[in-house]
Motif scaffolding. Structure first.
Motif: not given
Length: 256
Positions: A51-76
């Motif tokens: 339970x540390x700062x690395x987990x916070x950063x990884x969690x946030x960055x994974x969500x950002x990456x997934x957001x970009x992926x879903x944005x590309x999938x659902x762009x139309x």
């Protein structure tokens, strides 16, 4: 097989699995998988880093990456819905604000009825408050807090695209009123349940199960993803980035 954007807002809701298969594409599967990916990465990173700062950063960055992926999938789909949203922009914007307020009213009312089931939390992401105090944080701790606010904002698009679109209006629930009602309720319950780690128990997610049903009804009413997306985003923005910004402002003014 078609992509996730092929199911237009003006098309009738599917009544059979054949209609669902005709509108379901590989992108829909990738979008649905994104939800368990968040949990899997959080579990693995916790096992590696604790339970540390690395987990916070990884969690946030994974969500950002997934957001970009879903944005590309659902762009139309998002583009088509936005064109409809902006035709009556101020009316729709007003509905978004009212919906965000109603969301908080619903959460407060349900919490007043349902016993607390764990540690309370805001929307999405690791529990950074337990590790870093924003009142005293300096240097890299402030950077970590700012990165942490990205998680709740990025996950909004993922959750709304998956729960409101792919797992609701693209499923064959609509040939029977009882089945449709059960589908709306179960979808809302699942939406709330994925916030388990925010609260530490399923009981703590009950208010967000009700919010999930509310969002489902709004989406079925307006058939526009931007209404629920912006309602959800506004809520998360106030509770994450907005809250942190307020604390930092009070710090700058010497009030805390």
């Amino acid at each position: 097989m078609t992509g996730p954007s092929s199911f237009a807002a003006t098309e009738p809701l599917p009544r059979t699995w054949a209609q669902t298969r005709a509108a379901w594409g590989s992108g829909d599967w990738l979008a649905v998988v994104s939800i368990p990916v968040v949990f899997l990465v959080a579990y693995l990173s916790t096992q590696v880093f604790g339970e540390g700062r690395a987990v916070i950063v990884i969690d946030a960055l994974v969500r950002v990456v997934l957001c970009v992926a879903v944005l590309a999938l659902y762009r139309h789909l998002l583009r088509a819905h936005w064109q409809r949203f902006r035709r009556r922009f101020w009316l729709n914007a007003g509905l978004v604000v009212l919906g965000a307020v109603l969301m908080q009213v619903v959460v407060s009312l349900v919490r007043a009825v349902v016993p607390a089931g764990g540690a309370g939390g805001a929307a999405g992401g690791a529990d950074d408050a337990a590790l870093i105090d924003p009142v005293t944080a300096q240097g890299w701790d402030l950077v970590v807090l700012l990165v942490a606010t990205l998680g709740p904002l990025a996950i909004v698009l993922v959750e709304e695209a998956v729960f409101r679109h792919t797992l609701l209006v693209k499923l064959p629930l609509w040939g029977n009123r009882l089945v449709a009602t059960a589908g709306v309720l179960l979808n809302g319950a699942l939406f709330g349940a994925v916030h388990y780690y925010n609260f530490g128990s399923l009981v703590g997610t009950v208010p967000y199960m009700v919010v999930g049903v509310l969002f489902n009804l709004v989406y079925l009413w307006r058939r526009n993803l931007w209404h629920v997306l912006l309602m959800h985003f506004l809520n998360n923005f106030v509770l994450s980035f907005g809250a942190l910004s307020f604390v930092l402002l009070m710090r700058a003014l010497g009030a805390v």
